[in-house]
Design an enzyme around this catalytic site. Structure first.
Site, PDB file in Angstrom:
ATOM      1  N   LYS A  47      -2.408  23.825 -19.070  1.00 20.31           N
ATOM      2  CA  LYS A  47      -1.503  24.743 -18.388  1.00 20.31           C
ATOM      3  C   LYS A  47      -0.969  24.162 -17.070  1.00 20.31           C
ATOM      4  O   LYS A  47      -1.400  23.120 -16.615  1.00 20.31           O
ATOM      5  CB  LYS A  47      -2.201  26.087 -18.148  1.00 20.31           C
ATOM      6  CG  LYS A  47      -2.565  26.805 -19.461  1.00 20.31           C
ATOM      7  CD  LYS A  47      -1.343  27.085 -20.311  1.00 20.31           C
ATOM      8  CE  LYS A  47      -1.607  28.071 -21.428  1.00 20.31           C
ATOM      9  NZ  LYS A  47      -2.399  27.542 -22.560  1.00 20.31           N
TER      10      LYS A  47
HETATM   11  C1  LIG Z   1       0.643  32.621 -24.731  1.00 22.71           C
HETATM   12  C2  LIG Z   1      -0.818  32.410 -24.481  1.00 22.71           C
HETATM   13  N1  LIG Z   1      -1.577  33.466 -24.169  1.00 22.71           N
HETATM   14  C3  LIG Z   1      -2.899  33.342 -23.919  1.00 22.71           C
HETATM   15  C4  LIG Z   1      -3.522  32.110 -24.006  1.00 22.71           C
HETATM   16  C5  LIG Z   1      -5.004  32.042 -23.786  1.00 22.71           C
HETATM   17  O1  LIG Z   1      -5.320  31.315 -22.634  1.00 22.71           O
HETATM   18  P1  LIG Z   1      -6.833  30.895 -22.364  1.00 22.71           P
HETATM   19  O2  LIG Z   1      -7.089  29.648 -23.146  1.00 22.71           O
HETATM   20  O3  LIG Z   1      -6.883  30.653 -20.874  1.00 22.71           O
HETATM   21  O4  LIG Z   1      -7.702  32.024 -22.772  1.00 22.71           O
HETATM   22  C6  LIG Z   1      -2.775  30.988 -24.339  1.00 22.71           C
HETATM   23  C7  LIG Z   1      -3.455  29.690 -24.429  1.00 22.71           C
HETATM   24  O5  LIG Z   1      -2.987  28.704 -24.863  1.00 22.71           O
HETATM   25  C8  LIG Z   1      -1.386  31.137 -24.581  1.00 22.71           C
HETATM   26  O6  LIG Z   1      -0.637  30.088 -24.924  1.00 22.71           O
END
Ligand SMILES: Cc1ncc(COP(=O)(O)O)c(C=O)c1O
Length: 388
Positions: A186
């Protein structure tokens, strides 16, 4: 150089000496889990976005789960979620035994519109989850107006959208609640991590409580000189707290968040110029309303103008040493959503069509001009060799 050494990965984290020093200092401090570095990170994050409350957690998934829990989503409720998203956005709805109601997206921006949401609202709808796809912010004003008019909560999935803004308002302070991700790929990373922002003190308090077992005091205030050993369990909560090690990294990354965004924007603008004359490729959408986070650079192929499909195009890029990804395989195409909720592959034509055409190119601030040129040359070469 071997072919392997020349491979340009889809992503490379941008971690400098300052980040390393901050993590080492935290390791040496003797306090590793949620403590002073987490409080610092939360305060800096809230101040940066101009929002009242920021609660650090160990993923965006956790932030989304706790956000829905805080607004009272429970068994039998429905939450409207785009099909064009990652697993996390919808799975958290099922954690609460509620039903994710999938909807299609705008064919160009791949974000959801108020007009996609409205027909999906029922008497059971409790919340809507706009996902800021790739760092491009949804058209929020009509969505918020619709949500207010129908008494629905809004929880934005801003996993891709830091820093980003909509009509001059920073994402994180637009709707009721917003979830950010600090996953390894990210725009700000702590390896794994997340943040929930809100201006509602009750939601913030609930999220904080539920993020650490529903106990009345955080570990930090129990183990310090000023603290007391006594605590009370007020709810059956979760174990979603962020470590001080991760927060130390995040605080340094936050100071660099705009510099890193500028680096990604430079790459994105170079791609725009590099592909401007290629009719076979659709470049990502832009809008004067949106300050883009430039998390992703998803190109779309025009299948009628090429002799190869998306999968073969990706293989061709791989042969030229270019790593890519696809965002996303829409949720309604996955076995779980089909068997659990009866979705079919022939639903949501905008998302399904986009999926068959999408390729995300490498986009990160540490890419050198030579690396950017390699990607442009590789894409152009594949197009030229395979155009109709
Ligand atoms: C659109 C979206 N929402 C939520 C997430 C979840 O993030 P995390 O891995 O921090 O839980 C991601 C992860 O790639 C994502 O791309």
């Amino acid at each position: 150089m071997t072919a392997e050494a020349e491979f340009l990965p889809f992503h490379r984290a941008d971690i400098g000496d300052e980040e390393v020093a901050a993590v080492v200092a935290t390791l040496r401090s003797g306090w590793l889990t949620s403590g002073p570095r987490v409080r610092e990170f939360e305060a800096a994050f809230a101040a940066y976005l101009g929002v009242e409350h920021a609660v650090a957690v160990n993923s965006a998934t956790a932030a989304l789960h706790l956000g829905l829990e805080a607004v009272g989503v429970s068994e039998g409720d429905e939450v409207i979620v785009p099909t064009m998203t990652f697993a996390a956005s919808a799975e958290v709805v099922t954690y609460l035994r509620a039903r994710p109601v999938l909807i299609d997206c705008d064919p160009e921006t791949l974000t959801i519109r108020a007009s996609d949401i409205e027909p999906a609202i029922t008497a059971r709808t409790k919340a809507v989850m706009p996902v800021h796809y790739g760092g491009f912010v949804c058209d929020m004003d009509p969505i918020l107006e619709l949500a207010r008019g129908r008494s629905l909560h809004t929880l934005e999935d801003a996993a891709h959208a830091l820093p980003a803004a909509y009509r001059g308002r920073a994402v994180g302070g637009i709707g009721e609640l917003t979830a950010f991700s600090f996953y390894a790929t990210k725009t700000l990373t702590t390896g794994e991590g997340g943040m929930l922002t809100t201006s509602n003190p009750q939601y913030a308090e609930r999220v904080r409580l539920m993020s650490l077992h529903g106990i009345s005091k955080v570990a930090w205030s129990r183990y310090t000189a000023e603290g007391s050993w006594r605590y009370e369990i007020l709810e059956a909560g979760y174990k979603y707290n962020l470590t001080d090690i991760a927060a130390a990294l995040g605080t340094v990354q936050l100071r660099r968040v705009e510099e890193m965004r500028d680096g990604r924007r430079r790459v994105g603008c170079a791609y725009d110029r590099g592909f401007a004359d290629l009719e076979e490729i659709v470049r990502p959408a832009r809008s004067p309303d949106v300050d883009h986070a430039w998390h992703l650079y998803p190109i779309r192929l025009r299948p009628a103008m090429l002799r190869i499909g998306r999968d073969a195009f990706i293989e061709q890029l791989k042969e030229r040493g270019i790593g890519t990804s696809v965002h996303f395989i829409p949720l309604h195409l996955h076995p779980y959503y089909q068997s659990a909720f009866g979705y079919r592959s022939d639903q949501f034509p905008n998302a399904s069509r986009a999926f068959s055409e999408l390729i995300s190119l490498p986009l990160y601030p540490t890419m050198t001009p030579q690396e950017v040129a390699r990607v442009i040359d590789a894409v152009r070469d594949v197009v030229v060799r395979h155009r109709r």
